[in-house]
Design a protein around this motif. Structure first.
Motif, mmCIF file in Angstrom:
data_model
loop_
_atom_site.group_PDB
_atom_site.id
_atom_site.type_symbol
_atom_site.label_atom_id
_atom_site.label_comp_id
_atom_site.label_asym_id
_atom_site.label_seq_id
_atom_site.Cartn_x
_atom_site.Cartn_y
_atom_site.Cartn_z
ATOM 1 N N ILE A 292 32.624 49.754 36.391
ATOM 2 C CA ILE A 292 34.070 49.520 36.472
ATOM 3 C C ILE A 292 34.371 48.385 37.452
ATOM 4 O O ILE A 292 35.247 47.543 37.203
ATOM 5 N N LYS A 293 33.651 48.324 38.582
ATOM 6 C CA LYS A 293 33.852 47.224 39.529
ATOM 7 C C LYS A 293 33.553 45.874 38.879
ATOM 8 O O LYS A 293 34.266 44.891 39.103
ATOM 9 N N LYS A 294 32.510 45.856 38.064
ATOM 10 C CA LYS A 294 32.157 44.608 37.380
ATOM 11 C C LYS A 294 33.269 44.175 36.432
ATOM 12 O O LYS A 294 33.604 42.981 36.333
ATOM 13 N N ARG A 295 33.880 45.138 35.716
ATOM 14 C CA ARG A 295 34.984 44.799 34.818
ATOM 15 C C ARG A 295 36.197 44.279 35.593
ATOM 16 O O ARG A 295 36.920 43.393 35.120
ATOM 17 N N GLN A 296 36.429 44.852 36.784
ATOM 18 C CA GLN A 296 37.636 44.519 37.537
ATOM 19 C C GLN A 296 37.515 43.214 38.324
ATOM 20 O O GLN A 296 38.513 42.763 38.900
ATOM 21 N N THR A 297 36.330 42.600 38.349
ATOM 22 C CA THR A 297 36.191 41.324 39.064
ATOM 23 C C THR A 297 37.062 40.229 38.451
ATOM 24 O O THR A 297 37.378 39.241 39.123
ATOM 25 N N VAL A 298 37.481 40.400 37.190
ATOM 26 C CA VAL A 298 38.345 39.407 36.552
ATOM 27 C C VAL A 298 39.695 39.316 37.261
ATOM 28 O O VAL A 298 40.376 38.285 37.204
ATOM 29 N N TYR A 299 40.093 40.386 37.982
ATOM 30 C CA TYR A 299 41.372 40.390 38.690
ATOM 31 C C TYR A 299 41.242 39.907 40.133
ATOM 32 O O TYR A 299 42.263 39.761 40.817
ATOM 33 N N LEU A 300 40.027 39.679 40.583
ATOM 34 C CA LEU A 300 39.794 39.323 41.987
ATOM 35 C C LEU A 300 40.542 38.059 42.409
ATOM 36 O O LEU A 300 41.124 38.021 43.511
ATOM 37 N N PRO A 301 40.561 36.972 41.595
ATOM 38 C CA PRO A 301 41.246 35.746 42.048
ATOM 39 C C PRO A 301 42.723 35.935 42.391
ATOM 40 O O PRO A 301 43.272 35.163 43.181
ATOM 41 N N TYR A 302 43.366 36.950 41.824
ATOM 42 C CA TYR A 302 44.790 37.156 42.084
ATOM 43 C C TYR A 302 45.049 37.835 43.427
ATOM 44 O O TYR A 302 46.214 37.928 43.849
ATOM 45 N N PHE A 303 43.990 38.325 44.082
ATOM 46 C CA PHE A 303 44.176 39.045 45.350
ATOM 47 C C PHE A 303 43.398 38.412 46.514
ATOM 48 O O PHE A 303 43.525 38.883 47.640
ATOM 49 N N ILE A 304 42.585 37.395 46.238
ATOM 50 C CA ILE A 304 41.836 36.730 47.304
ATOM 51 C C ILE A 304 42.820 36.135 48.319
ATOM 52 O O ILE A 304 43.837 35.544 47.958
#
Length: 498
Positions: A292-304
């Protein structure tokens, strides 16, 4: 008042006295049974015997046979008694009828009471058996935790071994230094040429370099292996602690001594939510934490580079871990207490709270981002509207609200995922949620689709020349549309910027 009686006759006699002495009293009598067997189960033998006696004697009749043991005057005595009974029948008939009705009612009540006691006794035996099974299960879990502790002791032993290797390396370096010192202090034997000595030194240095390289590789391998095992053991221990806590809570509830209440036929019975293990359910059907963490990495740029990010419905804490690993300050809330305790056992910043109540308590323009992963399908549409409105007010300008949910444009969710989870309310159409966030005020709102069904499920297209089959391109386009409908992306996310 409370009274204890050894037989039904004593109870009936006491009731008669109460009726005579207190005809209008509202005071109630509580009958208590004190006899118990050595196992804690009520001894109902005497009670059953009294019920049998009541069943045979409850019918009181004025027409009982009249007899006499006297030979000569017996007939006259019997005749006289019959005359007297006939004369008094009008006076005592109603009394006997009322007494018979009362006796029948009391006898039936005792029979029903006996049946209820039997049912409660059987329930008590079932509960005691279940509690014993749960205690055995708890013991097995504690044994498994002890085994995990032993494995951690093995890890400590390996760390000590690594320390000894480092000490050995240090001693080797000291010996090399001494060797170099001796080489400079003492003259080299005359029969050895300088070339031979140089070769020896070169071989020693080469051996040393090989040894150091092998040692470093072994050290890195052992370190990586131990880090992997450490993470695995931590995850297993956290899950075992969660399961142990859940079983102990169930055992305490069942052993509290409360017997089940009698339920009216039309009374609504609520299901105990503790009977559904949602954490175990997610581990089985949603996927592993790492997946699940791997799938959610796509949202990481919006919170960096954001601060004060909120994860609503954080579940097992995958998104929180992802944020912390990337130095983003984050907090999670959830309405499942067991999920919250599981995350807290892992050291994650999670608390038990309702999303709408929590957002009301947050200052406006205070949050650096809000994430909801597989949450809104659990809510009513009115709750979703309130949640989006509050999110808009609490987010800082330029921050994102991201909501991931099952995609109803793909029929695959209905036969693969959506109805597997009994807590889902209904899916939300992506155009509906996009319109909602735009109407509330978010200036950017785009849809991101993910988790497409595996290609081996797709219907194949025809791979032929267009001239061989008429309209083959149109046919293949239709197949592609069917594939999109039946086997399209299982999830989508609305990414809205304030």
């Amino acid at each position: 008042m409370t009274a204890s009686f050894d037989s039904a006759e004593e109870l009936m006699e006491h009731l008669k006295k109460q009726i005579i002495e207190f005809p209008n009293s509202e005071e109630t009598i509580t009958y208590s049974v004190e006899k118990k067997t050595g196992t804690g189960i009520l001894d109902l033998t005497s009670f059953r015997n009294e019920c049998d006696a009541n069943n045979s004697l409850w019918n009181v009749s004025t027409d009982r046979p009249i007899t006499s043991h006297r030979k000569l005057t017996g007939k006259f005595i019997v005749l006289g008694k019959k005359v007297v009974r006939k004369l008094l029948r009008w006076h005592v008939g109603n009394t006997f009828e009322m007494q018979t009705t009362f006796n029948g009612s009391v006898t039936r009540s005792f029979n029903e009471l006996y049946n209820v006691v039997l049912q409660l006794t059987a329930k008590q035996e079932q509960y005691e058996t279940h509690i014993q099974e749960q205690q055995k299960h708890i013991q097995r879990l504690e044994n498994k935790l002890n085994n995990l502790d032993m494995q951690r002791e093995v890890k400590i032993g390996m760390n000590n071994f690594k320390t000894e290797i480092n000490e050995f390396k240090t001693e080797f370096d000291e010996l090399k230094t001494e060797f170099d010192n001796l080489k400079t202090e003492k003259s080299i034997e005359k029969h050895k040429s300088e070339e031979d000595i140089a070769n020896v030194i070169s071989e020693v240095r080469s051996s040393q370099n090989n040894y150091v390289r092998s040692f470093n590789e072994l050290t890195n391998l052992i370190t990586d292996r131990f880090n992997t095992l450490d993470d695995k053991f931590k995850a297993e221990i956290n899950f075992m602690q969660y399961r142990l806590r859940k079983i102990k809570n169930q055992s305490l509830t069942e052993s509290s001594g409360k017997l089940p209440m009698l339920i009216e036929p039309n009374e609504k019975v609520e299901t105990d939510s503790n009977s559904f293990d949602y954490l175990h359910f997610e581990n089985k059907f949603r996927g592993s934490v790492d997946e699940i963490k791997k799938r959610q990495t796509v949202y990481l740029p919006y919170f960096i580079n954001k601060e004060n990010v909120l994860d609503i419905g954080c579940g097992r804490g995958e998104f929180i871990e992802l944020m912390l690993e990337n130095s983003v300050s984050v907090k999670g809330i959830d309405l499942n207490r067991e999920m919250v305790e599981y995350c807290q056992d892992r050291g994650l910043p999670v608390e038990y709270n309702d999303a709408i109540q929590y957002l009301h308590s947050v200052e406006d323009n205070a949050l650096g981002g809000i994430f909801l992963g597989q949450v809104i399908e659990h809510l009513t549409f009115e709750q979703i509207i309130t949640l989006v409105e509050l999110s808009y007010n609490k987010l800082k300008a330029g921050s994102y609200l991201i909501m991931e949910t099952p995609n109803p444009l793909s029929l695959a969710i209905f036969y693969r995922t959506f109805y597997v989870d009994p807590t889902h309310v209904k899916p939300v159409h992506p155009l509906t949620i996009q319109y909602l966030v735009e109407s509330i005020g978010f200036k950017e709102a785009k849809l991101n689709y993910s988790s497409r069904v595996e290609p081996n499920w797709w219907l194949p297209t025809l791979d032929v020349e267009e001239a061989a089959i008429k309209n083959v391109n149109e046919f293949n386009e239709g197949i592609n549309r069917i594939n999109e409908l039946l086997y399209g992306n299982l999830d989508y996310a609305i990414i809205a910027k304030k």
